[in-house]
Design a protein around this motif. Sequence first.
Motif, PDB file in Angstrom:
ATOM      1  N   ALA A  50       0.837  -1.202   0.000  1.00 39.85           N
ATOM      2  CA  ALA A  50       0.000   0.000   0.000  1.00 39.85           C
ATOM      3  C   ALA A  50       0.873   1.253   0.000  1.00 39.85           C
ATOM      4  O   ALA A  50       0.645   2.179  -0.783  1.00 39.85           O
ATOM      5  CB  ALA A  50      -0.932  -0.014   1.215  1.00 39.85           C
ATOM      6  N   ALA A  51       1.892   1.278   0.859  1.00 40.10           N
ATOM      7  CA  ALA A  51       2.787   2.441   0.920  1.00 40.10           C
ATOM      8  C   ALA A  51       3.531   2.623  -0.404  1.00 40.10           C
ATOM      9  O   ALA A  51       3.692   3.751  -0.890  1.00 40.10           O
ATOM     10  CB  ALA A  51       3.769   2.278   2.074  1.00 40.10           C
ATOM     11  N   ARG A  52       3.979   1.528  -1.011  1.00 44.62           N
ATOM     12  CA  ARG A  52       4.693   1.596  -2.287  1.00 44.62           C
ATOM     13  C   ARG A  52       3.785   2.164  -3.378  1.00 44.62           C
ATOM     14  O   ARG A  52       4.183   3.056  -4.135  1.00 44.62           O
ATOM     15  CB  ARG A  52       5.193   0.197  -2.673  1.00 44.62           C
ATOM     16  N   GLU A  72       2.128   6.290  -7.241  1.00 49.28           N
ATOM     17  CA  GLU A  72       1.031   6.939  -7.952  1.00 49.28           C
ATOM     18  C   GLU A  72       0.804   8.396  -7.563  1.00 49.28           C
ATOM     19  O   GLU A  72       0.209   9.146  -8.338  1.00 49.28           O
ATOM     20  CB  GLU A  72      -0.266   6.135  -7.762  1.00 49.28           C
ATOM     21  N   THR A  73       1.248   8.806  -6.359  1.00 48.00           N
ATOM     22  CA  THR A  73       0.959  10.171  -5.885  1.00 48.00           C
ATOM     23  C   THR A  73       2.188  10.943  -5.411  1.00 48.00           C
ATOM     24  O   THR A  73       2.088  12.146  -5.169  1.00 48.00           O
ATOM     25  CB  THR A  73      -0.045  10.160  -4.719  1.00 48.00           C
ATOM     26  N   GLY A  74       3.306  10.243  -5.225  1.00 43.10           N
ATOM     27  CA  GLY A  74       4.490  10.898  -4.676  1.00 43.10           C
ATOM     28  C   GLY A  74       4.425  11.110  -3.167  1.00 43.10           C
ATOM     29  O   GLY A  74       5.339  11.685  -2.581  1.00 43.10           O
ATOM     30  N   ILE A  75       3.370  10.660  -2.516  1.00 38.32           N
ATOM     31  CA  ILE A  75       3.229  10.808  -1.066  1.00 38.32           C
ATOM     32  C   ILE A  75       4.015   9.687  -0.386  1.00 38.32           C
ATOM     33  O   ILE A  75       3.769   8.509  -0.637  1.00 38.32           O
ATOM     34  CB  ILE A  75       1.746  10.763  -0.635  1.00 38.32           C
ATOM     35  N   ALA A 103       2.062   9.931 -11.393  1.00 35.61           N
ATOM     36  CA  ALA A 103       2.896   9.192 -12.334  1.00 35.61           C
ATOM     37  C   ALA A 103       2.220   9.350 -13.698  1.00 35.61           C
ATOM     38  O   ALA A 103       1.160   8.774 -13.935  1.00 35.61           O
ATOM     39  CB  ALA A 103       2.963   7.716 -11.936  1.00 35.61           C
ATOM     40  N   PRO A 104       2.789  10.168 -14.606  1.00 30.13           N
ATOM     41  CA  PRO A 104       2.080  10.530 -15.836  1.00 30.13           C
ATOM     42  C   PRO A 104       1.691   9.365 -16.738  1.00 30.13           C
ATOM     43  O   PRO A 104       0.719   9.461 -17.473  1.00 30.13           O
ATOM     44  CB  PRO A 104       3.041  11.485 -16.545  1.00 30.13           C
ATOM     45  N   ARG A 105       2.405   8.272 -16.669  1.00 27.44           N
ATOM     46  CA  ARG A 105       2.025   7.123 -17.498  1.00 27.44           C
ATOM     47  C   ARG A 105       0.799   6.415 -16.940  1.00 27.44           C
ATOM     48  O   ARG A 105       0.150   5.654 -17.634  1.00 27.44           O
ATOM     49  CB  ARG A 105       3.188   6.142 -17.617  1.00 27.44           C
TER      50      ARG A 105
END
Length: 150
Positions: free
Chosen positions: A51-53, A58-61, A115-117
């Motif tokens: 989940a953290a990965r 996906e969000t940079g958080i 993540a733009p892709r």
Amino acid sequence: MPTLKIPISVLVVIYKPNRDVLLIERADRASFWQSVTGSLDAPDEDLALAAAREVFEETGIAVDQLPTGALQNMHHQIEYEIYPEWRFRYAPGVTRNTEHWFALQVPDDTGVTLAPREHVAYEWLPFEDAAKKCFSPSNGEAILKLFSAS
């Protein structure tokens, strides 16, 4: 040849203290809004680490930069049928996926780097609106379940 996906995944509802929920729009499907989701990288990968990965990818958080306990296992899982157009990503004959639900509370000033892709847009919405906007009914259910418990 790309690695086949494991039919075990996580869904992470990211929200702020005011109960606004983050939704992201998929790059490969216009108007497909969802929470963070992703498959495990290995059958024995720890669900919270997955989940953290996925949140970071996906969000940079960065979950490890948030207060301890920000990421909560909702102790709920569902099984659903994988959309036929996405089954090629899995081993032949795999048609169902087991998804484990998590919630992540972030500070009001949390920035999002997509993540733009994978995703082309994001929105913070009141949780009721976010639940309605999700393409996946179970994603909407996860959001409502999170806030019905509080």
